[in-house]
Design an enzyme around this catalytic site. Structure first.
Site, PDB file in Angstrom:
ATOM      1  NE  ARG A 109      31.029  14.213  45.091  1.00  0.00           N
ATOM      2  CZ  ARG A 109      29.923  14.949  45.183  1.00  0.00           C
ATOM      3  NH1 ARG A 109      29.895  16.011  45.959  1.00  0.00           N
ATOM      4  NH2 ARG A 109      28.838  14.618  44.504  1.00  0.00           N
TER       5      ARG A 109
ATOM      6  N   GLY B 100      38.098  20.468  33.568  1.00  0.00           N
ATOM      7  CA  GLY B 100      38.692  20.670  32.252  1.00  0.00           C
ATOM      8  C   GLY B 100      38.662  22.117  31.790  1.00  0.00           C
TER       9      GLY B 100
ATOM     10  NE  ARG C 277      25.537  14.075  48.558  1.00  0.00           N
ATOM     11  CZ  ARG C 277      26.029  14.750  47.535  1.00  0.00           C
ATOM     12  NH1 ARG C 277      26.912  14.178  46.734  1.00  0.00           N
ATOM     13  NH2 ARG C 277      25.649  15.975  47.305  1.00  0.00           N
TER      14      ARG C 277
ATOM     15  N   GLY D 299      34.261  19.954  31.747  1.00  0.00           N
ATOM     16  CA  GLY D 299      33.508  20.227  32.970  1.00  0.00           C
ATOM     17  C   GLY D 299      34.286  21.229  33.804  1.00  0.00           C
ATOM     18  CG  LEU D 300      32.750  22.687  37.597  1.00  0.00           C
ATOM     19  CD1 LEU D 300      32.343  22.466  39.041  1.00  0.00           C
ATOM     20  CD2 LEU D 300      32.667  24.163  37.251  1.00  0.00           C
TER      21      LEU D 300
END
Lengths: 254, 637
Positions: free
Chosen positions: B435, B45, B330, B42-43
């Site tokens: 987050r 890795g 959120r 992903g971003l």
């Protein structure tokens, strides 16, 4: 709104890359029209598992049409006949009760079958490795706003960059060409000032890789554009050809 | 072991600079002597692999998909934050830092978050240089938007496909290093164990998902970038293959797992439609910039939403939170939606949905403008639901989306095991208990491009790493443990499929350890998870063989881990007797039903240590001290 339909599925089964495969028929009963075709395959696989049979292997991951992992030919169309849709986003409401659905893997010399509907698309990665990047190391980039880019160019680059690398263009092409895939990446980078310094080298190397990997050439059938789930335009192929010609005539790249 | 986060001294703003100076360097000529394993593309890795290879290290990179380009970072829609302050609206590194700490409900480390805010600007510079086609204004400069609870416009975006574009950028950098032979890429491999030799992480054992072979790989350091554990809920917005096996098996090998109960429920997902649904689809939160959330005042109103007059609508977010309105964070937005549905005001066939209405925005800006901003999202919604959101309000409901907990890491992103680094969503470090929108992409890339290249050097330069081969006993033991688990799974031959059991686990977790929790429910859930786990090992059916492309077996291994991991989440949730961010214990709420923190007793990171099957894990505490921001009750009124 929630309707149920029953269908007959003809699905390509093949145990291993070099073994012979064949179509097998499966009834699919009382399938909710709200589920996707992959969710229907999940249902069939649950049944097969409980019957002690081998479930159908198929690649998939994000199930929201962006990762590019899924893909199969449905009734002759890669990702099915809905426009701009990946297999995972193809919902059963587009089929009617009693339909027969034929599902088979991508067919291309460059994409060997692994099992059932899953194929090996690593050839696409190798095309990118041949030059589908801008050679900047991490660190040392100038401020992001140092080079203004006209909105139109940025938009066009984004149109091309939307490619998800699923391989439908190759599956759709009578020549199994990866021109739309390669053209999209070459265009995306050639349209941006950051990609210009390597444009010639990129076009030549990516096209050479494409040839070497066993993909065919473009003969303007335009099937790729019709089947592309991200609706990438074949303008990108034209742009790639221009880049390639420019590179061949005016650059020292070989 | 005491939990030392190794936070550098000095003023907050100077810590990272100072640390980078103090870290030992590996001589450029020596870098090629080190082997580094990166798991996940992903971003975090991909960016870590590329950056480490550019520096000269030899990198082996692994992913479970057929190509590194497919990791689930690709599905992030909304954008990436940076403190550039291009719009001149009052942003700064300090404000991004403050917003992130506050948004995380004061359960994140100040020093880590400040570093993240500092690095945010460099990420944008680098991504533009890579050719990421970010949105631009007419003058050709980068466009920004406000996103998910931020009062400044600091979010950079590439249509609704920001994650895709950033990941393809990192993937292109990774591909370039593969071509340069600095990275060996191993796709369709699943890490099934970590190999520790003399206390150091020295390799992994992975299953080749095509041949079924169990393979061994040795290295001088291991970098884990395998994402979050949201799929413990079965239905989540995560990709189907996203799993917790790598991180959980590392936990079982001795690394501490931090704050597993911190999970984020995203407010704008497409509601559940039926039993056979395999996953949920997120609609970018950016929709809340222009969409208005409402439910009918009278739940008996079964007429179509357009016919419900303004006076009969309850715009509950705007009413409850006048200054943030539809942009409330959120967790707040999600809980409010649940609250309305629990009161019976939900809409749609299941009653588990609220409206997100664009009628006013279309009236104000015109359909064209709305289409330009959200066209692809509207199209996606229509594809899935068969309804046209330009005409009928969308229906949304919260779904599990992101997990803030993860393997415990220090300031260097190193876990409690020497030489084992954890990046991106897989670690716990930067988001506290909640987050903020557009922060995940920022963190993944900060960790991969700009933190690990320095901190791994500090480790390698200062550590004695003896030569070793994969014939070492530790590798053999790991392989035989993995093989014997796989043999067992294939031999049970019971009556329930892996997905069937996974679905039941997900429901338990969602009902009792989801959006809101209480002690009785958590106790109940713990018993049920234990029972389900026992049933799994007696009654699961996994067809096929181990030496084959066997997707059922892949899932069985993952679900086996989720069944243990779910209990750890519950243990952590029971231990944290307060509410904060995504962890909402009904016993601890303010009069306005907001999360009520207990800073006196719970201002800490909870890190859990594995002590063997069926044993209670050991609890370790990392106290959090806030020297630069004042602990306040979050208020979005």
């Amino acid at each position: 709104m929630n309707k149920f339909i029953s269908l007959t599925l003809r699905i390509w089964r093949q145990k291993r890359p070099n073994e012979k495969g064949q179509f097998e028929t499966y009834p699919a009963k009382d399938i909710s029209t709200d589920i996707s075709i992959l969710e229907m395959l999940d249902v069939i696989n649950e049944q097969l598992t409980l019957e002690g049979k081998d479930p159908i292997a198929f690649d998939h991951d994000c199930r929201e049409g962006i990762c590019g992992m899924c893909g199969a030919v449905v009734n002759g169309h890669p990702h099915g006949s809905e426009k701009g849709t990946t297999l995972c986003q193809l919902h059963m409401r587009h089929f009617s009760d009693g339909d027969t659905i034929v599902i088979e893997p991508w067919r291309s010399r460059a994409f060997p079958i692994i099992k059932d509907l899953a194929v090996d698309r690593s050839a696409l990665d190798r095309i990118i490795q041949a030059g589908g990047y801008i050679s900047v190391n991490t660190g040392g980039a100038p401020d992001a706003n140092a080079i203004p880019i006209a909105q139109e160019a940025a938009d066009k680059a984004m149109d091309a960059a939307a490619c998800i690398g699923c391989g439908a263009c190759v599956a759709a092409c009578p020549n199994a060409s990866a021109m739309l895939f390669s053209g999209a990446k070459i265009s995306h980078l050639a349209l941006l000032p950051q990609g210009k310094p390597e444009a010639a080298k990129r076009a030549i190397h990516m096209l050479m890789a494409m040839d070497a990997l066993g993909f065919g050439n473009c003969s303007n059938e335009r099937e790729c554009e019709v089947q592309c789930p991200k609706e990438i335009s074949i303008v990108n192929i034209a742009r790639m050809n221009r880049e390639f010609l420019k590179a061949s005539f005016f650059s020292s790249e070989k | 072991m005491s939990l030392d986060a190794k936070i550098p001294g000095g003023p907050l703003a100077d810590k990272w600079d100072r640390h980078r100076f103090e870290l030992k360097l590996v001589n450029p000529a020596n870098k090629r002597k080190f082997e580094i394993i990166v798991v996940g593309t992903g971003l975090a890795g991909s960016s870590a692999s590329a950056s480490l290879a550019e520096l000269g290290y030899n990198v082996k990179t692994f992913c479970i998909q057929d190509s590194p380009r497919r990791a689930h970072s690709i599905a992030a829609q909304g954008g990436i934050n940076a403190a550039k302050n291009y719009p001149n609206d009052g942003d700064s590194i300090w404000r991004l830092f403050y917003d992130t700490v506050k948004g995380g409900d004061f359960r994140a480390r100040e020093a880590n978050v400040y570093r993240l805010a500092q690095i945010s600007n460099t990420i944008i510079d680098h991504c533009v240089a890579q050719g990421i086609p970010f949105a631009r204004d007419y003058g050709g400069l980068l466009a920004n938007r406000s996103f998910g609870g931020a009062q400044v416009s600091r979010t950079f975006y590439a249509r609704g496909q920001t994650g895709q574009q950033l990941l393809l950028g990192a993937y292109s950098a990774l591909s370039r290093q593969i071509a340069e032979k600095k990275i060996e890429m191993y796709p369709r491999r699943e890490m099934l164990d970590l190999v520790i030799i003399d206390g150091q992480a020295r390799g992994i054992v992975a299953r080749n998902l095509i041949s079924g072979e169990i393979e061994r790989y040795a290295a001088d350091a291991v970098v884990i970038c395998t994402g979050g554990y949201g799929n413990v809920f079965f239905l989540s917005t995560n990709a189907m293959a996203s799993n917790a096996s790598a991180t959980f098996r590392i936990y079982k090998k001795g690394a501490y797992f931090a704050n597993p109960c911190f999970t984020q429920i995203h407010p704008t997902c497409i509601p559940v439609h039926g039993t056979y649904q395999a996953k949920l689809t997120l609609m970018s939160e950016s929709l809340r910039n222009d969409g208005r959330v409402w439910v009918p005042k009278n739940p008996e109103d079964k007429i179509s939403p357009q016919q419900i007059p303004e006076s009969e609508r309850n715009y509950y977010l705007e009413e409850k939170y006048p200054s943030f309105g539809n942009l409330a964070p959120r967790d707040v937005a999600s809980r409010s939606a649940k609250e309305q549905c629990d009161m019976g005001k939900g809409v749609g066939e299941t009653g588990l949905a609220v409206y997100l209405d664009f009628a006013d925005a279309i009236k104000r800006d015109g359909k064209e403008e709305i289409e330009k901003k959200y066209g692809n999202l509207f199209q996606m919604y229509e594809k899935i639901t068969g309804e046209n959101p330009y005409e009928t309000p969308m229906m949304i409901y919260p779904a599990v989306h992101y997990t803030m907990g993860g393997l415990w890491v220090d300031y260097n992103l190193m876990s409690t095991i020497d030489g084992l680094f954890v990046l991106g969503e897989a670690n716990f470090s930067d988001h506290g208990a909640n987050r903020l929108g557009a922060s995940a992409l920022m963190q993944g890339l900060a960790d991969g491009y700009f933190i690990i290249p320095y901190t791994i050097g500090g480790y390698l330069a200062g550590t004695n790493l003896p030569e070793l081969s994969t014939e070492h006993l530790a590798f053999k033991e790991a392989v035989s443990a993995v093989e014997s688990q796989i043999k067992t799974l294939l031999s049970i031959n019971g009556k329930r499929t892996v997905d069937d059991i996974h679905r039941e686990l997900g429901l338990i977790m969602w009902d009792y350890c989801g959006m809101s929790r209480n002690n009785n429910g958590l106790q109940e859930a713990r018993g049920r998870v234990q029972k389900l786990r026992a049933e799994f090992w007696e009654n699961v059916i996994v067809p096929g063989s181990d030496k084959d492309f066997n997707q059922s077996l892949e899932r069985a291994c993952r679900v086996a881990d989720f069944l243990e991991f779910g209990e750890l989440m519950i243990i952590d949730a029971l231990d944290r007797q307060e509410s904060c961010g995504g962890h909402f214990n009904e016993a601890y709420q303010t009069e306005e039903n907001e999360a009520q923190r207990d800073d006196e007793n719970f201002c800490h990171v909870s890190a859990w240590e594995y002590t063997g099957a069926d044993n209670e894990p050991n609890f370790h505490k990392e106290p959090l001290s806030f020297e630069n921001v004042e602990l306040t009750q979050r208020s979005y009124k």
